[in-house]
Design a protein around this motif. Structure first.
Motif, short mmCIF file in Angstrom:
data_model
loop_
_atom_site.label_atom_id
_atom_site.label_comp_id
_atom_site.label_asym_id
_atom_site.label_seq_id
_atom_site.Cartn_x
_atom_site.Cartn_y
_atom_site.Cartn_z
N GLU A 2 0.89 -1.00 0.18
CA GLU A 2 0.11 0.05 -0.27
C GLU A 2 0.97 1.22 -0.10
OE1 GLU A 2 -3.15 -0.28 -0.30
OE2 GLU A 2 -4.08 -2.31 -0.04
N PRO A 3 0.51 2.65 -0.36
CA PRO A 3 1.46 3.38 -0.71
C PRO A 3 1.35 4.05 0.67
CG PRO A 3 -0.41 3.73 -2.17
CD PRO A 3 -0.63 2.70 -1.06
N GLY A 4 1.92 4.81 1.36
CA GLY A 4 2.98 5.47 2.21
C GLY A 4 2.22 6.03 2.73
N ALA A 5 1.96 7.49 3.55
CA ALA A 5 1.38 7.86 4.09
C ALA A 5 1.17 9.35 3.29
CB ALA A 5 1.63 8.06 5.96
N ARG A 6 2.74 10.17 2.15
CA ARG A 6 1.68 10.82 1.65
C ARG A 6 1.75 10.16 0.65
NH1 ARG A 6 6.62 11.80 5.01
NH2 ARG A 6 6.81 13.02 6.75
N ASN A 7 2.61 9.40 0.17
CA ASN A 7 2.67 8.93 -1.75
C ASN A 7 3.89 9.62 -2.03
OD1 ASN A 7 1.69 6.76 -3.61
ND2 ASN A 7 -0.17 7.69 -4.34
N LEU A 8 4.81 9.59 -1.68
CA LEU A 8 5.60 10.30 -2.27
C LEU A 8 6.55 9.65 -2.24
CD1 LEU A 8 4.70 14.25 -0.76
CD2 LEU A 8 4.59 13.00 -3.29
N ILE A 9 8.14 9.84 -2.93
CA ILE A 9 8.90 9.30 -2.62
C ILE A 9 9.90 9.24 -0.84
CG2 ILE A 9 10.67 10.92 -3.46
CD1 ILE A 9 12.49 8.88 -5.25
N THR A 10 9.38 10.65 -0.24
CA THR A 10 9.72 10.74 1.05
C THR A 10 9.19 10.08 1.95
OG1 THR A 10 8.23 12.59 0.77
CG2 THR A 10 10.44 13.37 0.35
N ASP A 11 8.36 9.07 1.55
CA ASP A 11 7.71 8.27 2.46
C ASP A 11 9.01 7.10 2.59
OD1 ASP A 11 5.17 8.83 3.19
OD2 ASP A 11 5.04 7.97 1.33
N VAL A 12 10.05 7.31 2.23
CA VAL A 12 11.06 6.61 2.97
C VAL A 12 11.84 7.59 3.41
CG1 VAL A 12 13.72 5.61 1.99
CG2 VAL A 12 11.32 4.98 0.03
N PRO A 13 12.15 6.85 4.53
CA PRO A 13 11.83 7.95 6.00
C PRO A 13 13.96 8.23 6.41
CG PRO A 13 11.59 5.76 6.50
CD PRO A 13 11.64 5.40 5.58
N GLY A 14 14.30 9.57 6.10
CA GLY A 14 15.21 10.45 5.62
C GLY A 14 15.75 11.13 4.26
N LEU A 15 14.51 10.44 4.14
CA LEU A 15 14.79 11.38 2.05
C LEU A 15 13.37 12.33 2.15
CD1 LEU A 15 14.74 8.27 -0.42
CD2 LEU A 15 16.50 9.28 0.62
N ARG A 16 14.90 13.80 1.70
CA ARG A 16 13.56 15.30 1.58
C ARG A 16 13.94 15.59 -0.35
NH1 ARG A 16 17.44 18.86 3.71
NH2 ARG A 16 19.04 16.94 4.62
N VAL A 17 12.46 16.22 -0.49
CA VAL A 17 13.07 16.91 -2.10
C VAL A 17 12.45 18.25 -2.21
CG1 VAL A 17 11.86 16.20 -3.97
CG2 VAL A 17 12.49 14.53 -2.87
N GLY A 18 13.13 18.81 -2.56
CA GLY A 18 13.05 20.23 -2.94
C GLY A 18 12.95 20.90 -3.89
N ASN A 19 12.32 21.90 -4.21
CA ASN A 19 12.20 22.65 -5.86
C ASN A 19 12.11 23.07 -5.66
OD1 ASN A 19 10.38 19.61 -7.39
ND2 ASN A 19 8.75 19.98 -5.66
N ALA A 20 12.48 23.96 -7.32
CA ALA A 20 12.54 25.41 -7.31
C ALA A 20 12.07 25.92 -8.98
CB ALA A 20 13.92 26.59 -7.25
N GLN A 21 11.59 27.09 -9.55
CA GLN A 21 10.83 27.19 -10.66
C GLN A 21 11.24 28.51 -10.95
OE1 GLN A 21 9.20 24.65 -8.38
NE2 GLN A 21 8.20 26.78 -7.65
N ASP A 22 11.27 28.91 -11.98
CA ASP A 22 11.02 30.08 -12.79
C ASP A 22 9.67 29.79 -13.73
OD1 ASP A 22 11.57 32.31 -14.07
OD2 ASP A 22 13.15 32.67 -13.77
N THR A 23 8.54 30.56 -13.57
CA THR A 23 7.72 30.41 -14.41
C THR A 23 7.94 30.95 -15.71
OG1 THR A 23 6.47 33.04 -13.03
CG2 THR A 23 5.98 30.95 -12.21
N ALA A 24 8.28 32.73 -15.60
CA ALA A 24 8.96 33.53 -17.07
C ALA A 24 9.60 32.03 -17.99
CB ALA A 24 9.79 34.85 -16.97
N LEU A 25 10.75 31.53 -17.43
CA LEU A 25 11.26 29.97 -17.70
C LEU A 25 10.87 29.35 -18.42
CD1 LEU A 25 14.82 29.94 -18.14
CD2 LEU A 25 15.13 28.22 -16.23
N ARG A 26 9.57 28.71 -17.83
CA ARG A 26 9.03 27.90 -18.17
C ARG A 26 10.16 26.73 -17.51
NH1 ARG A 26 3.90 27.68 -20.30
NH2 ARG A 26 2.67 29.52 -20.43
N SER A 27 11.30 26.72 -16.32
CA SER A 27 11.96 25.39 -16.00
C SER A 27 12.05 25.58 -14.75
CB SER A 27 13.20 25.83 -17.05
OG SER A 27 13.68 24.91 -16.45
#
Length: 337
Positions: A2-27
């Motif tokens: 079954e999926p973990g509590a978040r249904n994210l890769i960070t359900d693997v204990p100890g992992l962290r994920v960060g995002n950064a984006q630029d809307t004008a760049l579209r990337s």
């Protein structure tokens, strides 16, 4: 499973994920990291990959672990995102010890999003700053869809995006996947309502519409993406990370990365083309010891493929409609979304 509590890769204990984006760049950029180095390997099955330091991840190479992984837009320019991540990790005292010096190990993979309507008239590449910002934003919770490395992603027929999913195995091991989906192929069957990955959906994580009831699908290679801009080598790609808290060697991590590619083939048609740079990193935290090489490792590889197929569908499902889109978002044409 079954999926973990978040249904994210960070359900693997100890992992962290960060995002950064630029809307004008579209990337944008997505960074996966942890408080301790991660055993890692990689498997490349696309014909046009763009990578940094992936040779280090071969089973026979000296370095056994990485400090972070980077998924980025921007084609070759996006590889510079790893510079910002390296700087941030160095400031935190992280890295491979070489005498008194520490060298952060940060492999990276990129996708092509330079022709999606974003502003690319920069004088200095923005990707190092985006990489540093993504590292500093890393946490257990993070956005999907039009976010991070998936900000400007396009599939064959619809907007792509950033996706993630997880599974808790019966033996207590956790497996997760993180993906930036930008393939030449489609994540949906003709009509763009049903997902190829529908047989593997859990609950309504990408709409709950079930499989397309029609037979004989997959014979058409029609692509709105290639009417929006000319097809060319490297103009596509699905780049992903699969992760587990099991204790794996580098050869075992490589085997999991290979198995996880089945998830791309289940969720994208066609997959692994000459113009895609399809790549899967596999990382392991080592918190749980496996009893042997048999069913334990096989089950982790199977779960990684399931998670990756679901993560690709979630990436498309969660993509947001925005002004100036070259391709429609799935949600724009499906009231159920």
């Amino acid at each position: 499973m079954e999926p973990g509590a978040r249904n994210l890769i960070t359900d693997v204990p100890g992992l962290r994920v960060g995002n950064a984006q630029d809307t004008a760049l579209r990337s944008g950029v997505t960074v996966l990291t942890a408080d301790a180095p991660l055993t890692a390997s990689v498997a490349v099955m696309g014909g046009a990959p763009g990578t940094r330091e992936t040779d280090l991840l071969a089973p026979d190479r000296t370095v056994q672990a990485v400090d972070a992984l980077v998924l980025a837009g921007g084609s070759a320019f996006g590889l510079a995102a790893a510079d910002g991540v390296v700087d941030g990790l160095r400031a935190a005292g992280r890295g491979f010890a070489v005498g008194p010096v520490r060298v952060p190990i940060v492999p990276a993979a990129i996708l092509f999003d330079l022709l999606n309507g974003g502003d690319t008239a920069w004088e200095e590449t923005p990707y190092p700053a985006l990489g540093r910002a993504a590292l500093e934003a890393a946490s257990a919770a993070f956005a999907l869809g039009t976010a991070g490395a998936g900000t400007g992603a396009l599939t064959g027929m619809l907007k792509g995006g950033l996706g993630s999913a997880s599974l808790m195995l019966t033996n207590g091991v956790t497996v997760g996947a993180l993906v930036a989906a930008n393939p030449i192929g489609s994540a949906t069957t003709p009509g763009e309502r049903h997902f190829w990955a529908a047989p593997f959906e859990i609950g309504e994580e990408f709409g709950g519409l079930g499989p397309d009831p029609r037979a004989g699908l997959g014979r058409s290679l029609e692509s709105r993406k290639h009417t929006a801009f000319a097809a060319q080598a490297g103009a596509n790609t699905t780049i992903a990370v699969v992760a587990t808290d099991a204790a794996l060697t580098k050869p075992e991590a490589h085997r999991v990365a290979l198995a996880a590619h089945d998830g791309i083939a289940r969720a994208v048609v066609p997959a692994h083309t000459p113009n895609d740079g399809d790549l899967v990193f596999a990382v392991a935290t080592g918190a749980r010891t496996l009893s042997g090489h048999g069913p334990g490792l096989a089950e982790i590889g199977h779960a990684a493929a399931l998670c990756l197929a679901r993560a690709i569908a979630r990436a498309v499902y969660e993509a947001r409609p925005e002004p100036g889109d070259l391709l429609p978002a799935w949600r724009a044409g499906n009231a159920a979304g």
